[in-house]
Design a protein around this motif. Structure first.
Motif, PDB file in Angstrom:
ATOM      1  N   ALA A 144       0.926  -1.289   0.103  1.00 19.98           N
ATOM      2  CA  ALA A 144      -0.090   0.018   0.028  1.00 19.98           C
ATOM      3  C   ALA A 144       1.008   1.172   0.094  1.00 19.98           C
ATOM      4  N   GLY A 145       0.426   2.227  -0.819  1.00 18.32           N
ATOM      5  CA  GLY A 145       1.089   3.496  -0.662  1.00 18.32           C
ATOM      6  C   GLY A 145       0.477   4.645  -1.540  1.00 18.32           C
ATOM      7  N   ARG A 146       1.318   5.286  -2.227  1.00 20.34           N
ATOM      8  CA  ARG A 146       1.075   6.515  -2.996  1.00 20.34           C
ATOM      9  C   ARG A 146       1.751   6.465  -4.177  1.00 20.34           C
ATOM     10  N   TYR A 147       1.043   6.997  -5.234  1.00 18.19           N
ATOM     11  CA  TYR A 147       1.650   7.398  -6.426  1.00 18.19           C
ATOM     12  C   TYR A 147       1.544   9.032  -6.619  1.00 18.19           C
ATOM     13  N   GLU A 148       2.893   9.644  -7.320  1.00 21.76           N
ATOM     14  CA  GLU A 148       2.832  10.891  -7.415  1.00 21.76           C
ATOM     15  C   GLU A 148       3.198  11.068  -8.727  1.00 21.76           C
ATOM     16  N   ASP A 149       2.546  11.701  -9.878  1.00 26.18           N
ATOM     17  CA  ASP A 149       2.795  11.500 -11.162  1.00 26.18           C
ATOM     18  C   ASP A 149       2.808  12.982 -11.654  1.00 26.18           C
ATOM     19  N   ARG A 150       3.352  12.890 -12.836  1.00 31.57           N
ATOM     20  CA  ARG A 150       3.555  14.063 -13.753  1.00 31.57           C
ATOM     21  C   ARG A 150       3.279  13.609 -15.032  1.00 31.57           C
ATOM     22  N   PHE A 151       2.639  14.374 -15.780  1.00 27.42           N
ATOM     23  CA  PHE A 151       2.115  14.313 -17.331  1.00 27.42           C
ATOM     24  C   PHE A 151       2.479  15.433 -18.105  1.00 27.42           C
ATOM     25  N   GLU A 152       2.509  15.188 -19.477  1.00 29.72           N
ATOM     26  CA  GLU A 152       2.552  16.247 -20.399  1.00 29.72           C
ATOM     27  C   GLU A 152       1.711  15.705 -21.585  1.00 29.72           C
ATOM     28  N   GLN A 153       1.078  16.754 -22.242  1.00 30.63           N
ATOM     29  CA  GLN A 153       0.221  16.597 -23.517  1.00 30.63           C
ATOM     30  C   GLN A 153       1.089  17.101 -24.500  1.00 30.63           C
ATOM     31  N   VAL A 154       1.109  15.933 -25.476  1.00 31.86           N
ATOM     32  CA  VAL A 154       2.000  16.072 -26.906  1.00 31.86           C
ATOM     33  C   VAL A 154       0.862  15.779 -27.995  1.00 31.86           C
ATOM     34  N   ASP A 155       0.761  16.542 -28.842  1.00 33.66           N
ATOM     35  CA  ASP A 155      -0.030  16.427 -29.886  1.00 33.66           C
ATOM     36  C   ASP A 155      -1.497  15.911 -29.636  1.00 33.66           C
ATOM     37  N   GLY A 156      -2.108  16.425 -28.522  1.00 35.54           N
ATOM     38  CA  GLY A 156      -3.399  15.956 -27.907  1.00 35.54           C
ATOM     39  C   GLY A 156      -3.380  14.827 -27.189  1.00 35.54           C
ATOM     40  N   THR A 157      -2.262  14.179 -26.989  1.00 31.81           N
ATOM     41  CA  THR A 157      -2.349  13.139 -26.296  1.00 31.81           C
ATOM     42  C   THR A 157      -1.417  13.247 -24.925  1.00 31.81           C
ATOM     43  N   TRP A 158      -2.032  12.867 -23.643  1.00 32.95           N
ATOM     44  CA  TRP A 158      -1.142  12.834 -22.574  1.00 32.95           C
ATOM     45  C   TRP A 158      -0.624  11.672 -22.329  1.00 32.95           C
ATOM     46  N   ARG A 159       0.551  11.763 -21.630  1.00 29.49           N
ATOM     47  CA  ARG A 159       1.573  10.801 -21.295  1.00 29.49           C
ATOM     48  C   ARG A 159       2.392  11.000 -19.845  1.00 29.49           C
ATOM     49  N   PHE A 160       2.593   9.973 -19.378  1.00 31.19           N
ATOM     50  CA  PHE A 160       3.591  10.067 -18.057  1.00 31.19           C
ATOM     51  C   PHE A 160       4.745  10.578 -18.514  1.00 31.19           C
ATOM     52  N   THR A 161       5.559  11.566 -17.544  1.00 32.74           N
ATOM     53  CA  THR A 161       6.648  11.963 -17.659  1.00 32.74           C
ATOM     54  C   THR A 161       7.392  11.704 -16.490  1.00 32.74           C
ATOM     55  N   GLU A 162       6.578  11.270 -15.322  1.00 31.56           N
ATOM     56  CA  GLU A 162       7.119  10.752 -14.237  1.00 31.56           C
ATOM     57  C   GLU A 162       6.307  10.098 -13.009  1.00 31.56           C
ATOM     58  N   ARG A 163       6.659   9.034 -12.578  1.00 31.36           N
ATOM     59  CA  ARG A 163       6.026   8.336 -11.520  1.00 31.36           C
ATOM     60  C   ARG A 163       6.721   8.083 -10.267  1.00 31.36           C
ATOM     61  N   VAL A 164       6.552   8.787  -9.362  1.00 31.28           N
ATOM     62  CA  VAL A 164       7.139   8.377  -7.910  1.00 31.28           C
ATOM     63  C   VAL A 164       6.192   7.531  -7.158  1.00 31.28           C
ATOM     64  N   VAL A 165       6.747   6.388  -6.671  1.00 29.52           N
ATOM     65  CA  VAL A 165       6.198   5.389  -5.996  1.00 29.52           C
ATOM     66  C   VAL A 165       6.515   5.520  -4.414  1.00 29.52           C
ATOM     67  N   HIS A 166       5.608   5.632  -3.704  1.00 33.25           N
ATOM     68  CA  HIS A 166       5.905   5.866  -2.062  1.00 33.25           C
ATOM     69  C   HIS A 166       5.243   4.586  -1.584  1.00 33.25           C
ATOM     70  N   PRO A 167       6.083   3.445  -1.332  1.00 38.42           N
ATOM     71  CA  PRO A 167       5.737   2.195  -0.872  1.00 38.42           C
ATOM     72  C   PRO A 167       5.509   2.422   0.528  1.00 38.42           C
ATOM     73  N   ASP A 168       4.352   2.637   1.308  1.00 34.71           N
ATOM     74  CA  ASP A 168       4.411   3.077   2.674  1.00 34.71           C
ATOM     75  C   ASP A 168       4.156   1.770   3.434  1.00 34.71           C
ATOM     76  N   LEU A 169       3.435   0.881   3.166  1.00 34.12           N
ATOM     77  CA  LEU A 169       3.256  -0.246   3.766  1.00 34.12           C
ATOM     78  C   LEU A 169       3.369  -1.552   3.084  1.00 34.12           C
ATOM     79  N   LEU A 170       4.668  -2.295   3.439  1.00 28.61           N
ATOM     80  CA  LEU A 170       4.910  -3.551   2.794  1.00 28.61           C
ATOM     81  C   LEU A 170       4.148  -4.939   3.482  1.00 28.61           C
ATOM     82  N   GLY A 171       3.640  -5.659   2.596  1.00 24.91           N
ATOM     83  CA  GLY A 171       3.202  -7.222   3.081  1.00 24.91           C
ATOM     84  C   GLY A 171       4.087  -7.809   2.723  1.00 24.91           C
ATOM     85  N   ASP A 172       3.718  -9.235   2.505  1.00 22.97           N
ATOM     86  CA  ASP A 172       4.458 -10.381   2.052  1.00 22.97           C
ATOM     87  C   ASP A 172       4.518 -10.463   0.538  1.00 22.97           C
TER      88      ASP A 172
END
Length: 153
Positions: free
Chosen positions: A117-145
């Protein structure tokens, strides 16, 4: 109305990541970051581009799905990503988003359990009318098995 459409397109990208990973489409997950960076808030080198992100998912354990006769196409990690509290902020041709996630897994005869369980912090850009990821930072707050989700490297 236009900004709302952009928010929905970005929400669809966030959902596509979870859906592709749960379906075992690791190449499809990596393709989302063809023009982006993927990194963990816990450290390590940022993964830049499709190939680097694909290597990150190489240790994901895929299990045959008995409902699908094709053993390759029917292999999944037996997970379900649950996303919540999705916040999107569009600023022209760039955007940011945040959400929380829980990864559930059920393998063999074992119980359904939360493995991450955790959080995603994302950044996007729009190029030629289409959105795409430029960055994803994963914050893994709780680790299980995670032993049945990812093989040790």
């Amino acid at each position: 109305m236009v900004e709302r459409d952009h928010e929905e397109q970005i929400r669809a990208l966030i959902g596509a990541y979870a859906e592709r990973l749960d379906a075992g489409d690791l190449d499809g997950v990596a393709a989302l970051f063809e023009h982006g960076v993927f990194r963990s808030a816990r450290g390590g080198e940022p993964l830049v581009g499709r190939d680097a992100v694909r290597c990150q998912y190489e240790p994901v354990i895929l299990y045959p799905d008995t409902a699908c006769p094709d053993p390759v196409l029917g292999s999944t990690p037996r997970t379900k990503h649950v996303l919540g509290n999705i916040e999107v902020d569009v600023d022209g041709s760039t955007a940011t988003a945040r959400c929380i996630f829980t990864v559930l897994q059920a393998v063999d005869a074992g119980p359904l359990q939360a493995v991450l369980a955790g959080r995603y912090e994302d950044r996007f850009e729009q190029v030629d009318g289409t959105w795409r990821f430029t960055e994803r930072v994963v914050h893994p707050d709780l680790l299980g098995d995670l032993s049945k989700h990812m093989a040790r490297r």
